[in-house]
Write an enzyme that holds these catalytic residues in place. Structure first.
Site, PDB file in Angstrom:
ATOM      1  N   ASP A 126       8.958   6.606  33.798  1.00 13.82           N
ATOM      2  CA  ASP A 126       9.902   7.702  33.775  1.00 13.82           C
ATOM      3  C   ASP A 126       9.431   8.041  34.740  1.00 13.82           C
ATOM      4  OD1 ASP A 126       8.779   9.135  30.601  1.00 13.82           O
ATOM      5  OD2 ASP A 126       7.847   7.613  31.373  1.00 13.82           O
TER       6      ASP A 126
ATOM      7  N   GLU B 234      13.669  15.732  34.069  1.00 12.48           N
ATOM      8  CA  GLU B 234      12.308  15.711  33.008  1.00 12.48           C
ATOM      9  C   GLU B 234      10.987  15.693  34.006  1.00 12.48           C
ATOM     10  OE1 GLU B 234      10.821  13.411  29.792  1.00 12.48           O
ATOM     11  OE2 GLU B 234       9.658  14.479  29.430  1.00 12.48           O
TER      12      GLU B 234
ATOM     13  N   ASP C 158      16.945  12.823  31.125  1.00  7.56           N
ATOM     14  CA  ASP C 158      15.840  12.309  30.798  1.00  7.56           C
ATOM     15  C   ASP C 158      15.700  10.224  30.911  1.00  7.56           C
ATOM     16  OD1 ASP C 158      12.945  12.048  28.887  1.00  7.56           O
ATOM     17  OD2 ASP C 158      13.882  12.628  27.199  1.00  7.56           O
TER      18      ASP C 158
ATOM     19  N   LEU D 181      13.204   8.687  30.635  1.00  4.41           N
ATOM     20  CA  LEU D 181      12.948   7.748  29.171  1.00  4.41           C
ATOM     21  C   LEU D 181      12.671   8.756  28.604  1.00  4.41           C
ATOM     22  CD1 LEU D 181       9.875   5.199  30.047  1.00  4.41           C
ATOM     23  CD2 LEU D 181      10.482   6.197  27.830  1.00  4.41           C
TER      24      LEU D 181
ATOM     25  N   THR E  25       8.419   8.767  25.304  1.00  3.45           N
ATOM     26  CA  THR E  25       7.289   7.920  26.622  1.00  3.45           C
ATOM     27  C   THR E  25       6.048   8.145  25.143  1.00  3.45           C
ATOM     28  OG1 THR E  25       8.236   9.427  27.844  1.00  3.45           O
ATOM     29  CG2 THR E  25       6.018   8.515  28.344  1.00  3.45           C
TER      30      THR E  25
ATOM     31  N   THR F 282      10.543  13.579  14.174  1.00  2.00           N
ATOM     32  CA  THR F 282       9.789  13.316  14.813  1.00  2.00           C
ATOM     33  C   THR F 282       8.459  12.201  14.779  1.00  2.00           C
ATOM     34  OG1 THR F 282       7.742  14.146  16.492  1.00  2.00           O
ATOM     35  CG2 THR F 282       8.179  15.322  14.007  1.00  2.00           C
TER      36      THR F 282
ATOM     37  N   HIS G  79       5.408  13.998  17.034  1.00  2.00           N
ATOM     38  CA  HIS G  79       4.966  15.260  17.305  1.00  2.00           C
ATOM     39  C   HIS G  79       5.583  16.643  16.332  1.00  2.00           C
ATOM     40  CE1 HIS G  79       7.017  13.746  21.475  1.00  2.00           C
ATOM     41  NE2 HIS G  79       5.034  14.516  21.824  1.00  2.00           N
TER      42      HIS G  79
ATOM     43  N   GLY H  61      11.668   9.474  19.792  1.00  2.00           N
ATOM     44  CA  GLY H  61      12.400   9.935  21.209  1.00  2.00           C
ATOM     45  C   GLY H  61      13.898  10.449  20.341  1.00  2.00           C
TER      46      GLY H  61
ATOM     47  N   LYS I  13      16.652   9.134  17.545  1.00  2.00           N
ATOM     48  CA  LYS I  13      17.106   9.414  16.299  1.00  2.00           C
ATOM     49  C   LYS I  13      18.765  10.025  16.369  1.00  2.00           C
ATOM     50  CE  LYS I  13      14.006  12.390  16.107  1.00  2.00           C
ATOM     51  NZ  LYS I  13      12.550  11.308  17.033  1.00  2.00           N
TER      52      LYS I  13
ATOM     53  N   ASP J 218      16.801  16.653  26.614  1.00  2.00           N
ATOM     54  CA  ASP J 218      16.438  15.615  25.433  1.00  2.00           C
ATOM     55  C   ASP J 218      17.821  15.685  24.783  1.00  2.00           C
ATOM     56  OD1 ASP J 218      13.525  14.277  24.890  1.00  2.00           O
ATOM     57  OD2 ASP J 218      13.009  16.775  25.278  1.00  2.00           O
TER      58      ASP J 218
HETATM   59  N1  LIG Z   1       5.817  18.453  22.072  1.00  2.00           N
HETATM   60  C1  LIG Z   1       6.681  17.766  22.715  1.00  2.00           C
HETATM   61  N2  LIG Z   1       5.296  18.088  23.816  1.00  2.00           N
HETATM   62  C2  LIG Z   1       6.654  16.890  24.900  1.00  2.00           C
HETATM   63  N3  LIG Z   1       7.798  16.235  25.084  1.00  2.00           N
HETATM   64  C3  LIG Z   1       7.808  16.659  23.577  1.00  2.00           C
HETATM   65  C4  LIG Z   1       7.524  17.198  22.348  1.00  2.00           C
HETATM   66  N4  LIG Z   1       8.310  17.224  21.622  1.00  2.00           N
HETATM   67  C5  LIG Z   1       9.322  17.077  21.665  1.00  2.00           C
HETATM   68  N5  LIG Z   1       9.385  16.059  22.812  1.00  2.00           N
HETATM   69  C6  LIG Z   1      10.088  15.008  23.820  1.00  2.00           C
HETATM   70  O1  LIG Z   1      11.175  15.491  22.474  1.00  2.00           O
HETATM   71  C7  LIG Z   1      11.365  14.343  22.161  1.00  2.00           C
HETATM   72  C8  LIG Z   1      11.808  13.892  20.733  1.00  2.00           C
HETATM   73  O2  LIG Z   1      10.790  14.043  20.080  1.00  2.00           O
HETATM   74  P1  LIG Z   1      10.026  13.165  18.826  1.00  2.00           P
HETATM   75  O3  LIG Z   1       9.949  11.657  19.929  1.00  2.00           O
HETATM   76  O4  LIG Z   1       8.662  14.194  18.279  1.00  2.00           O
HETATM   77  O5  LIG Z   1      11.042  12.920  18.039  1.00  2.00           O
HETATM   78  C9  LIG Z   1      10.264  13.491  22.268  1.00  2.00           C
HETATM   79  O6  LIG Z   1      10.697  12.106  22.409  1.00  2.00           O
HETATM   80  C10 LIG Z   1       9.734  13.988  23.765  1.00  2.00           C
HETATM   81  O7  LIG Z   1      10.766  13.256  25.216  1.00  2.00           O
HETATM   82  P2  LIG Z   1       9.997  11.986  26.350  1.00  2.00           P
HETATM   83  O8  LIG Z   1       9.574  11.271  25.684  1.00  2.00           O
HETATM   84  O9  LIG Z   1      11.599  12.817  27.111  1.00  2.00           O
HETATM   85  O10 LIG Z   1       9.289  13.531  26.747  1.00  2.00           O
HETATM   86 MG   LIG Z   2      13.044  13.040  26.020  1.00  2.00          MG
HETATM   87 MG   LIG Z   3       8.095  13.552  28.649  1.00  2.00          MG
HETATM   88 MG   LIG Z   4      11.236  11.705  29.288  1.00  2.00          MG
END
Ligand SMILES: Nc1ncnc2c1ncn2[C@@H]1O[C@H](COP(=O)(O)O)[C@@H](O)[C@H]1OP(=O)(O)O
Ligand SMILES: [Mg+2]
Ligand SMILES: [Mg+2]
Ligand SMILES: [Mg+2]
Length: 285
Positions: free
Chosen positions: A32, A55, A98, A100, A103, A174, A177, A199, A203, A226
């Site tokens: 990242d 980010e 963003d 990566l 993550t 998700t 999350h 991610g 999606k 995102d």
């Molecule tokens: N509660 C959270 N805390 C941090 N990042 C989040 C959260 N929910 C979603 N994200 C970010 O949104 C993206 C899509 O969410 P999800 O994968 O849960 O559908 C995640 O990959 C993450 O991005 P990143 O990986 O860049 O930190």
């Molecule tokens: Mg993201």
């Molecule tokens: Mg992140």
């Molecule tokens: Mg990221």
């Protein structure tokens, strides 16, 4: 984006991910950090007057010269720039990075879910975007990685979208999350299938591939980096990305980062509308 994708693959290949916990269920890795450094340094060198919001915390060490990407895509540059963009000044442009996305999935080895997202906004609106998927392999084998871009007034490139089946109703959401709000909403929408993947970028790829009708995440958690590139790409082909109320997010440089109203996205507006109407008032509240 593709140079950042190479960096992401290099870090994984070397095996030391350098994981830091930024918060609850919120990781950052060396990939990242380095990918963001590459994207921001490359853009800032070429466009010193734009605003770039990434980010990750900025990294002030000198950038590895090998990370400066300087090979623009000829196929993109060969397109005619729509007249509506002629008067845009560099200072009006905000780029949301963003480096990566996905993550949690990167750290868990679910590498297909990983994308690099670069969104370009002018004023409030997301106008252009790039989704690079560093671990994509074509069914014929060979080339690793693919890059999909979109620009309002031009369309999308790097990909030919497919329509989803009319026989089933498929949602994507998700993997890592979820919470009771997200689950209650999905239950109310009553899909035949739920694809739980990591991610925001990945999606959107499922939507473009016709593997899902809509992306529904009725919860805060995602941030502007995102959704800027995804929104621009979807909009470039008549799709939509909004909060669960149906409101567009602002991508101006002064906007808050949190997407407090969740995410509702579809390539075909009819499916966006179907989901929006079915989200119950208690969730919207
Ligand atoms: N509660 C959270 N805390 C941090 N990042 C989040 C959260 N929910 C979603 N994200 C970010 O949104 C993206 C899509 O969410 P999800 O994968 O849960 O559908 C995640 O990959 C993450 O991005 P990143 O990986 O860049 O930190
Ligand atoms: Mg993201
Ligand atoms: Mg992140
Ligand atoms: Mg990221």
């Amino acid at each position: 984006a593709s140079r950042a994708g190479e960096i992401i693959r290099d870090v994984m290949r070397k095996g030391d991910l350098g994981i830091i916990e930024k918060g609850e269920n919120d990781l950052q890795t060396e990939a990242d950090r380095s990918a963001q450094h590459c994207i921001i340094a490359s853009l800032a060198q070429k466009f010193p007057n734009i605003t770039i919001i990434g980010e990750e915390e900025p990294n002030y060490t000198a950038v590895n010269p090998d990370w400066i990407a300087n090979n623009p895509s000829e196929s993109v540059l060969s397109k005619k720039c729509p007249d509506q963009y002629n008067d845009i000044q560099e200072k009006d442009v905000v780029v949301w990075v963003d480096p990566l996305d996905g993550t949690s999935e990167y750290a868990a080895g679910l590498l297909e879910n990983v994308t690099v997202l670069i969104g370009i906004a002018v004023g409030d609106r997301a106008l252009g975007g790039v989704i690079h998927q560093p671990y994509f392999t074509s069914p014929e084998g060979g080339c690793i990685g693919r890059t999909i871009w979109g620009l309002q007034g031009v369309g999308i490139g790097g990909f030919i979208p497919k329509a989803p089946t009319k026989d089933k109703f498929i949602l994507t959401t998700t993997r890592s999350h979820s919470n009771p709000l997200v689950e209650e909403t999905l239950k109310k929408l009553n899909p035949d299938t739920i694809l739980r993947v990591g991610g925001a970028g990945y999606k959107i790829l499922l939507l473009l591939e016709g593997k899902a009708h809509a992306y529904v995440f009725a919860s805060p958690g995602c941030k502007r980096w995102d959704t800027c590139a995804p929104e621009a790409i979807l909009t470039a082909i008549g799709g939509k990305l909004t909060d669960v109320h149906g409101n567009l997010y602002s991508y101006s440089k002064s906007t808050p980062y949190q997407n407090k109203g969740g995410v509702l996205a579809a390539v075909i507006e009819e499916y966006h509308e179907k989901c929006r109407k079915a989200i119950p008032p208690n969730i919207l509240k």
